[in-house]
Design a protein around this motif. Structure first.
Motif, PDB file in Angstrom:
ATOM      1  N   GLY A 501       0.739  -1.204  -0.133  1.00 18.22           N
ATOM      2  CA  GLY A 501      -0.167   0.056  -0.280  1.00 18.22           C
ATOM      3  C   GLY A 501       0.755   1.241  -0.138  1.00 18.22           C
ATOM      4  O   GLY A 501       0.368   2.458   0.338  1.00 18.22           O
ATOM      5  N   ALA A 502       2.107   1.065  -0.437  1.00 20.16           N
ATOM      6  CA  ALA A 502       3.207   2.178  -0.310  1.00 20.16           C
ATOM      7  C   ALA A 502       2.573   3.282  -1.000  1.00 20.16           C
ATOM      8  O   ALA A 502       2.128   3.296  -2.162  1.00 20.16           O
ATOM      9  N   LEU A 503       2.880   4.685  -0.525  1.00 20.93           N
ATOM     10  CA  LEU A 503       2.622   6.046  -1.157  1.00 20.93           C
ATOM     11  C   LEU A 503       3.176   5.848  -2.783  1.00 20.93           C
ATOM     12  O   LEU A 503       4.331   5.324  -2.736  1.00 20.93           O
ATOM     13  N   ALA A 504       2.366   6.338  -3.691  1.00 21.38           N
ATOM     14  CA  ALA A 504       2.762   6.562  -4.942  1.00 21.38           C
ATOM     15  C   ALA A 504       3.365   7.673  -5.277  1.00 21.38           C
ATOM     16  O   ALA A 504       3.002   8.737  -4.988  1.00 21.38           O
ATOM     17  N   ALA A 505       4.821   7.375  -5.757  1.00 21.09           N
ATOM     18  CA  ALA A 505       5.639   8.930  -5.977  1.00 21.09           C
ATOM     19  C   ALA A 505       4.664   9.641  -7.012  1.00 21.09           C
ATOM     20  O   ALA A 505       4.362   9.270  -7.939  1.00 21.09           O
ATOM     21  N   GLY A 506       5.138  11.041  -6.780  1.00 21.50           N
ATOM     22  CA  GLY A 506       4.320  11.829  -7.731  1.00 21.50           C
ATOM     23  C   GLY A 506       2.963  12.508  -7.385  1.00 21.50           C
ATOM     24  O   GLY A 506       2.309  13.041  -7.948  1.00 21.50           O
ATOM     25  N   THR A 507       2.314  11.557  -6.418  1.00 22.06           N
ATOM     26  CA  THR A 507       1.105  11.809  -5.922  1.00 22.06           C
ATOM     27  C   THR A 507       0.993  13.392  -5.293  1.00 22.06           C
ATOM     28  O   THR A 507       1.796  13.746  -4.234  1.00 22.06           O
ATOM     29  N   ALA A 508       0.219  14.321  -5.657  1.00 25.86           N
ATOM     30  CA  ALA A 508      -0.044  15.615  -5.210  1.00 25.86           C
ATOM     31  C   ALA A 508      -0.676  15.597  -3.988  1.00 25.86           C
ATOM     32  O   ALA A 508      -1.750  14.805  -3.663  1.00 25.86           O
ATOM     33  N   LEU A 509       0.083  16.269  -2.959  1.00 24.51           N
ATOM     34  CA  LEU A 509      -0.467  16.472  -1.476  1.00 24.51           C
ATOM     35  C   LEU A 509      -1.056  17.746  -1.145  1.00 24.51           C
ATOM     36  O   LEU A 509      -0.630  18.939  -1.672  1.00 24.51           O
ATOM     37  N   PRO A 510      -1.998  17.889  -0.254  1.00 21.41           N
ATOM     38  CA  PRO A 510      -2.395  19.142  -0.037  1.00 21.41           C
ATOM     39  C   PRO A 510      -1.414  19.831   0.758  1.00 21.41           C
ATOM     40  O   PRO A 510      -0.388  19.231   1.512  1.00 21.41           O
ATOM     41  N   ALA A 511      -1.823  21.131   0.952  1.00 21.12           N
ATOM     42  CA  ALA A 511      -0.778  22.139   1.765  1.00 21.12           C
ATOM     43  C   ALA A 511      -0.765  21.451   3.391  1.00 21.12           C
ATOM     44  O   ALA A 511      -2.011  21.274   3.713  1.00 21.12           O
ATOM     45  N   PRO A 512       0.113  21.472   4.138  1.00 17.35           N
ATOM     46  CA  PRO A 512       0.175  20.715   5.338  1.00 17.35           C
ATOM     47  C   PRO A 512      -0.388  21.605   6.357  1.00 17.35           C
ATOM     48  O   PRO A 512      -0.390  22.964   6.064  1.00 17.35           O
ATOM     49  N   SER A 513      -1.060  21.121   7.303  1.00 22.78           N
ATOM     50  CA  SER A 513      -1.725  22.042   8.276  1.00 22.78           C
ATOM     51  C   SER A 513      -1.488  21.298   9.654  1.00 22.78           C
ATOM     52  O   SER A 513      -1.194  19.755   9.611  1.00 22.78           O
ATOM     53  N   GLY A 514      -1.451  21.999  11.034  1.00 21.39           N
ATOM     54  CA  GLY A 514      -1.121  21.200  12.165  1.00 21.39           C
ATOM     55  C   GLY A 514      -2.303  20.192  12.384  1.00 21.39           C
ATOM     56  O   GLY A 514      -3.307  20.715  12.048  1.00 21.39           O
ATOM     57  N   VAL A 515      -1.904  19.166  13.320  1.00 22.87           N
ATOM     58  CA  VAL A 515      -2.780  18.103  13.741  1.00 22.87           C
ATOM     59  C   VAL A 515      -3.125  18.318  15.115  1.00 22.87           C
ATOM     60  O   VAL A 515      -4.391  18.166  15.446  1.00 22.87           O
ATOM     61  N   PHE A 516      -2.062  18.423  15.956  1.00 21.93           N
ATOM     62  CA  PHE A 516      -2.439  18.628  17.373  1.00 21.93           C
ATOM     63  C   PHE A 516      -2.012  19.928  17.984  1.00 21.93           C
ATOM     64  O   PHE A 516      -0.749  20.065  18.279  1.00 21.93           O
ATOM     65  N   PRO A 517      -3.041  20.947  18.220  1.00 22.67           N
ATOM     66  CA  PRO A 517      -2.603  22.079  19.046  1.00 22.67           C
ATOM     67  C   PRO A 517      -2.189  21.715  20.396  1.00 22.67           C
ATOM     68  O   PRO A 517      -2.537  20.743  21.187  1.00 22.67           O
ATOM     69  N   ARG A 518      -1.217  22.433  20.801  1.00 21.65           N
ATOM     70  CA  ARG A 518      -0.789  22.351  22.170  1.00 21.65           C
ATOM     71  C   ARG A 518      -1.868  22.879  23.201  1.00 21.65           C
ATOM     72  O   ARG A 518      -2.751  23.876  22.972  1.00 21.65           O
ATOM     73  N   TYR A 519      -1.983  22.422  24.404  1.00 20.86           N
ATOM     74  CA  TYR A 519      -2.870  22.675  25.303  1.00 20.86           C
ATOM     75  C   TYR A 519      -1.651  24.255  25.998  1.00 20.86           C
ATOM     76  O   TYR A 519      -0.924  23.899  26.628  1.00 20.86           O
ATOM     77  N   VAL A 520      -2.782  25.084  26.267  1.00 20.54           N
ATOM     78  CA  VAL A 520      -2.180  26.383  26.935  1.00 20.54           C
ATOM     79  C   VAL A 520      -3.266  26.598  28.131  1.00 20.54           C
ATOM     80  O   VAL A 520      -4.372  26.712  27.870  1.00 20.54           O
ATOM     81  N   GLU A 521      -2.658  26.777  29.009  1.00 20.53           N
ATOM     82  CA  GLU A 521      -3.271  26.893  30.456  1.00 20.53           C
ATOM     83  C   GLU A 521      -4.210  28.547  30.108  1.00 20.53           C
ATOM     84  O   GLU A 521      -3.690  29.586  29.224  1.00 20.53           O
ATOM     85  N   PRO A 522      -5.655  28.418  30.544  1.00 15.44           N
ATOM     86  CA  PRO A 522      -6.448  29.671  30.121  1.00 15.44           C
ATOM     87  C   PRO A 522      -5.683  31.183  30.519  1.00 15.44           C
ATOM     88  O   PRO A 522      -5.657  31.922  29.794  1.00 15.44           O
ATOM     89  N   GLU A 523      -5.231  30.959  31.767  1.00 19.80           N
ATOM     90  CA  GLU A 523      -4.687  32.305  32.190  1.00 19.80           C
ATOM     91  C   GLU A 523      -3.252  32.697  31.216  1.00 19.80           C
ATOM     92  O   GLU A 523      -3.007  33.797  31.070  1.00 19.80           O
ATOM     93  N   ALA A 524      -2.557  31.618  30.681  1.00 21.32           N
ATOM     94  CA  ALA A 524      -1.569  32.009  29.706  1.00 21.32           C
ATOM     95  C   ALA A 524      -1.918  32.593  28.823  1.00 21.32           C
ATOM     96  O   ALA A 524      -1.239  33.187  27.897  1.00 21.32           O
ATOM     97  N   ALA A 525      -3.013  31.900  28.305  1.00 18.49           N
ATOM     98  CA  ALA A 525      -3.451  32.338  26.878  1.00 18.49           C
ATOM     99  C   ALA A 525      -4.315  33.730  26.966  1.00 18.49           C
ATOM    100  O   ALA A 525      -4.210  34.601  25.893  1.00 18.49           O
ATOM    101  N   SER A 526      -4.684  34.354  28.135  1.00 20.14           N
ATOM    102  CA  SER A 526      -5.294  35.667  28.217  1.00 20.14           C
ATOM    103  C   SER A 526      -4.220  36.912  28.148  1.00 20.14           C
ATOM    104  O   SER A 526      -3.091  36.576  28.163  1.00 20.14           O
TER     105      SER A 526
END
Length: 526
Positions: A501-526
């Motif tokens: 099932g290996a990836l086929a070379a030359g396959t176009a990929l979408p623009a990458p985006s983050g998967v897991f946001p870091r947890y930020v304590e509410p007081e630190a985010a404010s």
């Protein structure tokens, strides 16, 4: 690409997994979510592995405790159960559970199944009419012997669970449980995997070796339950009623219907350790007495404490699933609950622990791996899957680990060692991160672009395997990962793992985006 199992399995093997049905005297908390999550992960895993899965959950709605709670709320028992059952029904969406059926014990199909099971046991001579005098805990819906009780305040008798007991005297039908001690011990010996983990098996065997007394299985002092067939002055004991749900859901009493023939006996009942005796002593005894097959396995997990304290109404420290998801995110919550504690052991939920897992395992280890590898492919390979050259020993080692990962994870998940299965996947993640640092594709970009392309291809393959394997635990995050690899639905089953099932070379990929946001304590985010 077709998954490999489709070409080799004309009729997928059935797999029937159940949660306990939850008692409708309260709102769902982390304990309910935990049990159903374990079943959901295994159900999803088995589906991806080519199985025909039936995944059941539901609510237990009869009994004296419900009748009393409804009276206190000023509504009928049916109105009360309709309202509270919906909370458990909605939990499926909150936690993204993939259940196939949701059963309520107030459904007509269930009353028919209970009465049919009763008649079958009665016809075989396992039920008789007598009178009951003894201690009963309404909270537990359970009977206790005098030697199991301790003295409480105001002369109250207290069950081992902490519930207050009351003395009950009334006519009752009895199940001849005393006759089943030896047959049950023989059954346990013949089926050593029936009860897990081993500590729970030892506990049950010890209990049964101590001797069994006949079990009161009807009540006359209240009427919220399934009527005893032929004697409607009695209603069935709530646990006989509740346990029957597992065969109701496959069409019992019609044992010739396709669902019953395909899915019964159940492959796995997952329960909390507090209801072990009901599922491993009473339930197999009822089924054996009725001449019906027993489930294949019962697994009892431990309890969660919250920040080191036992969950309780008085402390007000129960963690609601919707609060968990809102605060930490759905997939992070699912991952934490199964990664933090060996399934079967007791565990402690703490804010610090889930933040550590979210920011460490998810954001840093996996999220950062996906982000930097796909960003390098987007920047340096024209946004398509790079064409690899000859593989070095380091390349082959990482690919071999990825290709062998399904067997490792399957072996752990099959025995509900979810934490070990996840450890193995994160071991691959760690190997991939070290490989990035060792191979330094950002340097190869200038010195050896062809080698850089090979390194990035190998990394993309490792990410593909990780993305497919984490689907049962983190379905939303895995979609984000696999979408960024441009993999269609047909390429996401376990049959697609490995070199075929290996990836086929030359396959176009979408623009990458983050998967897991870091947890930020509410007081630190404010």
């Amino acid at each position: 690409m077709k998954c490999r199992f489709e070409s080799t399995m004309s009729a997928p093997k059935a797999f029937y997994i159940t949660t306990p049905i939850y008692y409708v005297n309260d709102v769902p908390h982390i304990g309910h979510a935990y049990t159903t999550l374990a079943c959901d992960v295994l159900a999803r895993f088995k589906r991806l592995d080519g199985f025909d899965v039936k995944f059941l959950t539901g609510t237990d709605e009869h009994g004296q405790k419900v009748e009393k709670a409804a009276a206190l709320a000023g509504v009928t028992p049916q109105q009360f159960t309709d309202r509270v059952s919906k909370n458990f029904f909605d939990l499926r969406e909150t936690m993204n559970f993939s259940t196939d059926d949701f059963i309520r014990t107030t459904e007509p199909r269930h009353a028919a199944a209970c009465q049919a099971l009763w008649k079958r046991m009665e016809e075989k001579g396992h039920i008789y009419l007598g009178s009951y005098a003894g201690w009963y805990a309404v909270r537990d819906e359970a009977f206790y012997d005098e030697d199991e009780l301790t003295a409480g305040p105001n002369g109250k008798k207290i069950a081992p669970t902490g519930a207050e007991c009351e003395w009950v005297e009334e006519p009752s039908y009895f199940f001849r449980l005393s006759a089943w001690a030896e047959p049950l011990l023989e059954f346990y010996a013949a089926h050593p995997d029936f009860i897990a983990p081993a500590s729970r098996r030892n506990e049950v065997v010890s209990f049964v070796k101590g001797g069994l007394r006949d079990l009161s299985i009807s009540r006359t002092t209240f009427d919220w339950g399934v009527p005893v067939p032929g004697d409607e002055d009695h209603i069935m004991y709530v646990w006989l009623d509740a346990l029957t749900n597992y065969i109701t859901a496959v069409g019992y009493p019609d044992t010739e219907n396709e669902q019953y023939k395909r899915y019964w006996p159940a492959d796995l009942h997952v329960i909390g350790k507090d209801i072990l005796r009901f599922h491993t002593v009473y339930w197999p005894a009822f089924l054996l007495a009725a001449g019906l097959p027993t489930p294949k396995r019962v697994f009892a997990h431990g309890w969660w404490t919250i920040e080191g304290q036992k969950m309780s109404k008085s402390l007000g420290n129960a963690v609601a699933p919707d609060h968990l998801v809102t605060t930490y995110g759905l997939d992070a919550s699912r991952y934490f609950l199964l990664r933090e504690v060996p399934f079967g052991n007791d565990g402690d939920f703490s804010h610090a622990s889930i933040v550590h897992r979210t920011n460490g395992d998810l954001a840093n280890d996996l999220g950062n791996l996906v982000q930097r590898v796909l960003s390098m492919i987007a920047k340096n390979c024209g946004g398509v899957v790079p064409t690899p050259g000859a593989f070095s020993d380091a390349d082959k080692a990482l690919l071999a680990t990825a290709h062998g990962m399904l067997d490792r994870v399957r072996a752990e998940f099959d025995v509900l060692a979810f934490h070990k299965g996840l450890e193995a996947i994160w071991g691959l993640c760690g190997d991939a991160n070290r490989y990035v640092d060792e191979q330094a594709p950002w340097t190869l970009r200038k010195t050896d672009p062809a080698r850089m392309a090979t390194v990035l291809y190998v990394l993309a393959e490792a990410i593909r395997h990780i993305g497919i394997l984490v689907q049962p635990v983190m379905p939303e995050a895995s979609i984000k990962i696999l979408d960024q690899l441009a993999l269609g639905p047909e390429a996401r089953g376990f049959g697609a793992l490995g070199p075929e099932g290996a990836l086929a070379a030359g396959t176009a990929l979408p623009a990458p985006s983050g998967v897991f946001p870091r947890y930020v304590e509410p007081e630190a985010a404010s």
